[in-house]
Every structure is written in structure tokens, then in C-alpha cells.
Design a protein around this motif. Sequence first.
Motif, short mmCIF file in Angstrom:
data_model
loop_
_atom_site.label_atom_id
_atom_site.label_comp_id
_atom_site.label_asym_id
_atom_site.label_seq_id
_atom_site.Cartn_x
_atom_site.Cartn_y
_atom_site.Cartn_z
N LEU A 190 0.85 -1.19 0.00
CA LEU A 190 0.00 0.00 0.00
C LEU A 190 0.88 1.23 0.00
O LEU A 190 1.70 1.42 0.91
CB LEU A 190 -0.91 0.01 1.22
N LEU A 191 0.74 2.08 -1.03
CA LEU A 191 1.50 3.33 -1.13
C LEU A 191 0.60 4.48 -0.70
O LEU A 191 -0.49 4.66 -1.27
CB LEU A 191 1.99 3.57 -2.56
N THR A 192 1.03 5.25 0.28
CA THR A 192 0.24 6.38 0.76
C THR A 192 1.00 7.67 0.50
O THR A 192 2.23 7.69 0.46
CB THR A 192 -0.06 6.25 2.26
N ASN A 264 -5.14 2.93 -7.65
CA ASN A 264 -4.96 4.21 -6.96
C ASN A 264 -6.32 4.75 -6.53
O ASN A 264 -7.35 4.39 -7.08
CB ASN A 264 -4.25 5.21 -7.86
N GLY A 265 -6.32 5.65 -5.54
CA GLY A 265 -7.57 6.25 -5.08
C GLY A 265 -8.44 5.29 -4.28
O GLY A 265 -9.67 5.36 -4.34
N LEU A 266 -7.83 4.42 -3.48
CA LEU A 266 -8.59 3.43 -2.73
C LEU A 266 -9.51 4.05 -1.68
O LEU A 266 -10.55 3.47 -1.36
CB LEU A 266 -7.62 2.45 -2.04
N GLY A 304 -2.91 2.43 -3.83
CA GLY A 304 -2.50 3.81 -3.58
C GLY A 304 -3.63 4.57 -2.91
O GLY A 304 -4.80 4.41 -3.25
N ALA A 305 -3.30 5.39 -1.92
CA ALA A 305 -4.31 6.17 -1.20
C ALA A 305 -3.72 7.51 -0.80
O ALA A 305 -2.55 7.57 -0.38
CB ALA A 305 -4.82 5.42 0.02
N ASP A 306 -4.52 8.58 -0.93
CA ASP A 306 -4.05 9.91 -0.51
C ASP A 306 -4.56 10.27 0.89
O ASP A 306 -4.40 11.41 1.32
CB ASP A 306 -4.48 10.98 -1.52
#
Length: 491
Positions: A190-192, A264-266, A304-306
Motif C-alpha cells: 500500500l503506497l500512501t 490508486n484512489g482506494l 494507492g491512497a491519498d
Amino acid sequence: MAETLPTLLLVDDEAHSLNAMRMALEDEFDCLTAPDAGAAARLMEEHDVQVIFCDQRMPGRSGVEFLTEMRDRWPEAVRIIITGFTETNDMIAAINEAGIYQFVTKPWHPDHLLMTAKNAADLFRLNREHARMSLEMRYLARNVETRLEEQRRALREGLGFENVLRASNSPLNAVIAQARQYASFDVPVLLTGEAGTGKAALARAMHYGSLRADRPFQEIDCTGVDDDILEIELFGARRGAVAGLQTAKIGLVQKADRGTLFLNGLAGLSPRMQLALLRVARDGAFRPLGGHEMQRVDLRLLGGADRDLRAEVAEGRFRADLYHALARTTLEVPPLRARPGDLGVLAQSLLLEAAAAHGKPVHGLSEDAIRFLAGYDWPGNLRELENEVTRMLIFSQDAVLGPELISRHILQAVPGERCDPALDAVLTGRGPLKDRVEEVEARILRETLTRLKWNKSRAAEELGLSRVGLRAKIDRYGIDAPGRQSQTEEE
């Protein structure tokens, strides 16, 4: 037994052009002809076509639209566009959307057309042979395994971590060191990080640094995508399951089989899509829209999550089981404001890419321009930086772009310092009114002088000051002209 000729499909709505192509190629190839995209699609279903020549301008679907559909259904077929026009937009669309191998412009020469067809047929044969060899590699001897590792190394060098731009002392180096370790372990990551920090580029580098490097890499940004559309994009749809869909659509989950899928955008996923992705993450199972049976794939999921998904789990907005399935390991990608040393490398690279895309040659950014850009916080991260250098390129008149082209709100940031306190903090903070007003005044003076290339006459006129008054304020606030800029004052 006579050797079977390679099969070509020729598509053109003009009968004389179709006949001319057939006559030029029929001695070396088995030629099928179609007057439109619909007839061509039917021939594709009935024959093993190796190469498609398609006219761009046709009634109904254009050549790019038709070849894009063919790319999804028969990706091995080599696709070639024939056009009497050379619009840049058409070419870019053809390359990106339809995976075009080559353009042939009208009027074409028979010898050139024949040579193009032979090269395309050779490419088809080589691609098919490569696919066959990939299936056999696990059973071959050690020398073949070494050859496969060399191919992977070439992919890593061209598309891997070396492609993530950064300075030698960048804070991103520690993140990439972790990512290199994670890449070789076939587990979800998981990339944050904030939007626009380059999570997709890092995910792509991890794929090409993994044992799946020679298999597909697929990515999608789920942010703001309607559930019905997202379901079709991810899981595909059977023929007739969606109104207007005449053929079956293969989803990204199936396309990424044996490879990697980056989602991306989970943080914005609905409960329905979270449940559907849980099946994929946990069991590798999915069901296409309109399908009756579950299908299975072997893929690696990167997310990916922001936003902090742990907080989303605590608030009940994100499934805990999906979070733990996706966050076997985590990476936090730093924002651009935490990477001031990378700003020059990134800005120069983005500028040269934009210049090449728009056909406007430049040499780069001046040191003073980079200094001003580095003095801004970049809340939009890489996307905002890309927009800014593109804007500078549009208005540039010189080969080296100076700070006068930079947007005003960026120029008002203090060069060489982080934007802390920001202007809002100055306006709403505490302290003597005189000091707060002077800080705002100094920012306005610096921005105006830079934008006008330190022409003090024009700056004084715009600010409603005399030249003597302007010089006094410059001395008072210690505002220095850019060190490498020596424009003379225009009286």
C-alpha cells in the motif's frame, strides 16, 4: 507441402485504394479486404490475421477507434494506419490508444507498402515466438534462465527505479530503498501520500523490479469513478451485458493476470467495490458483469491512497479485512515540499518533456527560476509543477526560461525559504501590525520586480511609487536582484 502465406487484413472505404493495396501485396500475402470496420471485425473472428492495414478516415468508426478495439480483442495482431493526413493529435491518439506499429501516408509506393507488410509480419512472428518461449522458460536449462534475467534487467533499467527522478541526497532515496526490498517479495503493498506525489511511477518501478517484470502492468485511478463504470473497467463484461456493448470487454484484473495491478484512489471506494476487490485480494477471484461463474487470476495488487486508510477503517468507511489484505507492507511517498533538492531536477525534466510534446525547443530553466520555484510549497505536488512549467513554456520567448515567467503567487513566496509562515498565517497571526504589513509589502515588491525583469521604472509606475521611493523600499527590505540576471533599466 507449400508454406502458408501470412494473412493480412486491408480496411478502406474507397474501393480503388483497397484494390491497389491488394494488388501490391497479394503475391507475398493472403489478403483479406473489408470496406468498413464492421466487416473487418467479422473477418477477424473468422481468420487468423497477423497484420491489419486500416485507413484512418472512414464513415462510422475511424481507423484509430477500430484498431483500439482490435488491440483489446486480438493484441498480437500488428496494427498499421494508412492516412492522407498527418495531424499530430491523430498520431498521438493512435500511438496511445490503438498501439499503432507504423503510419503509412498517402500516396504510398507499392515497394514501401510491401516492405512495411514484411516487417510487420516478421514482428508478429517474433512476438508469437517470444510468447511461446516465455511459457517454456521455467523448464529450460540454466543458460535460458540467465537470458530471462538479462531481459528483466533491461526492463528494470528502462522502466524501474532509475526512472524515478530525484537528486542524489533526496528524501525519496530511503523510500526507494524500501521499495526495492518489497519489489522482490510477491506481496501486496500500500503506497500512501498526497495526490500527485508520484505513487503510480513508484508502483510501476516496483513491478519492473519484481519477478513479474516480463508480465503486464495495469493501473487505474478509482477516484470519482462511478461504480458501474469501475466494475466494467476492473472485471470486464460479457457480450450483451451492457447496452451498446457489442463485444465482450476484458477487464484490467484479467489483463493483469500473472502481472501487477495498481489501484490508486482506494480511499474513495464504495462498500460495494470494496467487497468486490476483497475477493480479488484474498482469493484472486472475480466475476465479469453478466457472467455466471467466478474466474481466477494470479496477480500482485499494489494500492494507492491519498488519505490514511487506518483512520478510514477506524471511522467505519473502509473495510478492515480489505485494508489488511492490501497493506501487507506500506510505503509513504513524501510530498514535493519535503523534497526541495529534487525541485530543479524535476522541473527541468518536466519542461523538456513539455517542450518535446509541443514542438517548442528550449534549453531549460535559469538558476534564478529554479530558486523561485523551490521557494513554493506546491500543494498540488508534481501535477502542479508540471502545469506551471508548461505555462512558462507557453509564454517563453528565450531558450532559457527566467523567473519573470513564473506565476505571481509563486513569485511572492520567499526564495530559498519554505513558505512558513504563509501569507494566510501573516494575515491571521499575531504581532505588530507594522511588521505584518511590511512582510506583505516585501512579497509584493519582490514579485513585481521579478515579473518585470527588474525594470524599476515600470515597477514604480505599476506600484504608484516614485523611483526614489521604490529604491528606498528595496534597500529597506534587503531585496536583491537575481544574481545571474543583469538587465539594464529602461528609462
